[in-house]
Design an enzyme around this catalytic site. Structure first.
Site, mmCIF file in Angstrom:
data_model
loop_
_atom_site.group_PDB
_atom_site.id
_atom_site.type_symbol
_atom_site.label_atom_id
_atom_site.label_comp_id
_atom_site.label_asym_id
_atom_site.label_seq_id
_atom_site.Cartn_x
_atom_site.Cartn_y
_atom_site.Cartn_z
ATOM 1 N N HIS A 1 38.011 37.546 34.146
ATOM 2 C CA HIS A 1 37.094 38.946 34.821
ATOM 3 C C HIS A 1 36.369 39.284 33.863
ATOM 4 O O HIS A 1 35.316 40.281 34.343
ATOM 5 C CB HIS A 1 38.080 39.522 35.716
ATOM 6 C CG HIS A 1 38.785 38.881 36.837
ATOM 7 N ND1 HIS A 1 38.256 38.496 37.858
ATOM 8 C CD2 HIS A 1 39.972 38.853 37.072
ATOM 9 C CE1 HIS A 1 38.905 37.743 38.556
ATOM 10 N NE2 HIS A 1 40.248 38.297 38.286
ATOM 11 N N ASP B 1 41.795 29.815 39.928
ATOM 12 C CA ASP B 1 42.487 30.826 40.222
ATOM 13 C C ASP B 1 42.113 31.294 41.474
ATOM 14 O O ASP B 1 40.933 31.035 42.027
ATOM 15 C CB ASP B 1 42.030 31.802 39.140
ATOM 16 C CG ASP B 1 42.856 32.866 39.212
ATOM 17 O OD1 ASP B 1 43.700 33.314 38.202
ATOM 18 O OD2 ASP B 1 42.780 34.048 39.885
ATOM 19 N N HIS C 1 41.359 34.270 42.315
ATOM 20 C CA HIS C 1 40.374 34.983 42.353
ATOM 21 C C HIS C 1 39.044 34.382 41.486
ATOM 22 O O HIS C 1 39.066 33.510 40.833
ATOM 23 C CB HIS C 1 40.615 36.544 41.392
ATOM 24 C CG HIS C 1 41.944 37.059 41.838
ATOM 25 N ND1 HIS C 1 43.101 36.740 41.182
ATOM 26 C CD2 HIS C 1 42.271 38.041 42.773
ATOM 27 C CE1 HIS C 1 44.191 37.397 42.024
ATOM 28 N NE2 HIS C 1 43.399 38.450 42.994
ATOM 29 N N ASP D 1 47.779 31.580 41.084
ATOM 30 C CA ASP D 1 48.028 32.521 42.079
ATOM 31 C C ASP D 1 47.457 32.554 43.581
ATOM 32 O O ASP D 1 47.537 33.352 44.310
ATOM 33 C CB ASP D 1 47.456 34.128 41.780
ATOM 34 C CG ASP D 1 45.949 33.881 41.079
ATOM 35 O OD1 ASP D 1 45.310 32.789 41.072
ATOM 36 O OD2 ASP D 1 45.461 34.820 40.448
HETATM 37 ZN ZN LIG Z 1 43.788 35.611 39.697
#
Ligand SMILES: [Zn+2]
Length: 317
Positions: free
Chosen positions: A135, A172, A174, A255
């Protein structure tokens, strides 16, 4: 068997794990999902599953290596503020007294892994690191991430080894907004991601294509193994194959596991094993099997244990 020049006699059937004790000293505070216990659980599970685990201490990244992708102001914030307690950088990203060393070693692990596979002493490396990285943008630490570890490593592969085709594969749950933003105008790097949407950070739509080097497949909450595997088999894996990477890198977040508290996909550990084997097969076709994988998210300890073991087993082949 072909050994690249400089092969140092290491056992290419084993996949070393790069980590560092300082990574446990990034203290996000009570109740924070991105906690030191995550990394401790991964290392303990890998040691148990692989009794001869080749666990190595990662060196710190240098400022020059970080500056390939990050602004000087972000380095100053993370490395030079020297907080005496925990200070929030945003609502979920924290800087603690141990964070600077952790951030340096997390990024340094990826750089050392690139050196190991490009130098020929290893074929694949897994970097068990925290804080995660995908991120973090050029100038903003966010979403639990301080430096973008995999972007720093990919930039090292471009600059130090002159590579012109590096794939970053991000499973991931996200979207790796930071990695995409750093490389969206860089045709030498392909960024390929599946992620839950809508979900933090609310980027990663299909029409975000960069200069043709970005491939995003958003997945709805509740997506399980069949649709996840179909998305990769039909849309994402063929793009990586067509790019023909000289180095395949993985943002390995776990995740998307059904147990994870921060998202709502329904995968289990074996789905990560399957995808990793597919990625290894692509790497075998195009780049002598070279893969550098870096831990990103994953916030349920049992899911992290099972998934990291499945991932390393698949990397070992
Ligand atoms: Zn994540």
């Amino acid at each position: 068997m072909h050994h690249p020049v400089g092969f140092g006699g290491g056992d290419l059937r084993r996949v070393p794990v790069f980590s560092h004790p300082s990574l446990l000293d990034h203290d996000t505070g009570p109740g924070h999902a991105e906690r030191p216990e995550r990394l401790a659980a991964v290392i303990e599970a890998l040691r148990t599953a692989f009794p001869d685990l080749d666990l190595r201490q990662a060196p710190p990244a240098t400022r020059g290596q970080l500056l390939r992708v990050h602004d000087a102001a972000l380095l100053e914030t993370v490395l030079d503020s020297r907080p005496t307690g925990r200070i929030p950088l945003d609502s979920d990203t924290v800087l603690s007294p141990g964070s600077a060393q952790a951030a340096l070693h997390a990024a340094g692990a990826g750089v050392a892994a690139v050196d190991a596979v490009q130098g020929g002493s290893e074929r694949r490396v897994f970097c068990a690191v925290r804080p995660p990285g995908h991120h973090a943008t050029a100038d903003i630490a966010m979403g639990f991430c301080l430096f973008n570890n995999i972007a720093v490593a990919a930039a090292h592969a471009l600059d130090r080894y002159g590579l012109t085709r590096v794939s970053i594969v991000d499973f991931d749950v996200h979207h790796g907004n930071g990695t995409q933003a750093i490389f969206e105008a860089e045709p030498r790097v392909q960024y390929v991601s599946s992620h839950q949407m809508p979900l933090f950070p609310d980027t990663g739509r299909r029409d975000e294509r960069g200069v043709g080097n970005i491939v995003n497949v958003p997945l709805a909450a509740g997506t399980g193994s069949p649709r996840f595997c179909e998305a990769w088999r039909e849309r994402l894996l063929p793009e990586i194959d067509a790019f023909a990477p000289q180095l395949l890198m993985i943002s390995a977040g776990f995740d998307a596991h059904w147990r994870d508290p921060l998202a709502q996909l329904q995968l289990d550990a074996e789905d990560f094993g399957w995808l990793t084997r597919e990625l290894v097969a692509i790497a075998e076709r195009h780049c002598e099997g070279r893969v550098v994988s870096m831990l990103e998210g994953g916030y349920d300890l049992q899911a992290l244990r099972e998934s990291s073991v499945a991932h390393l087993r698949a990397l070992t082949g």
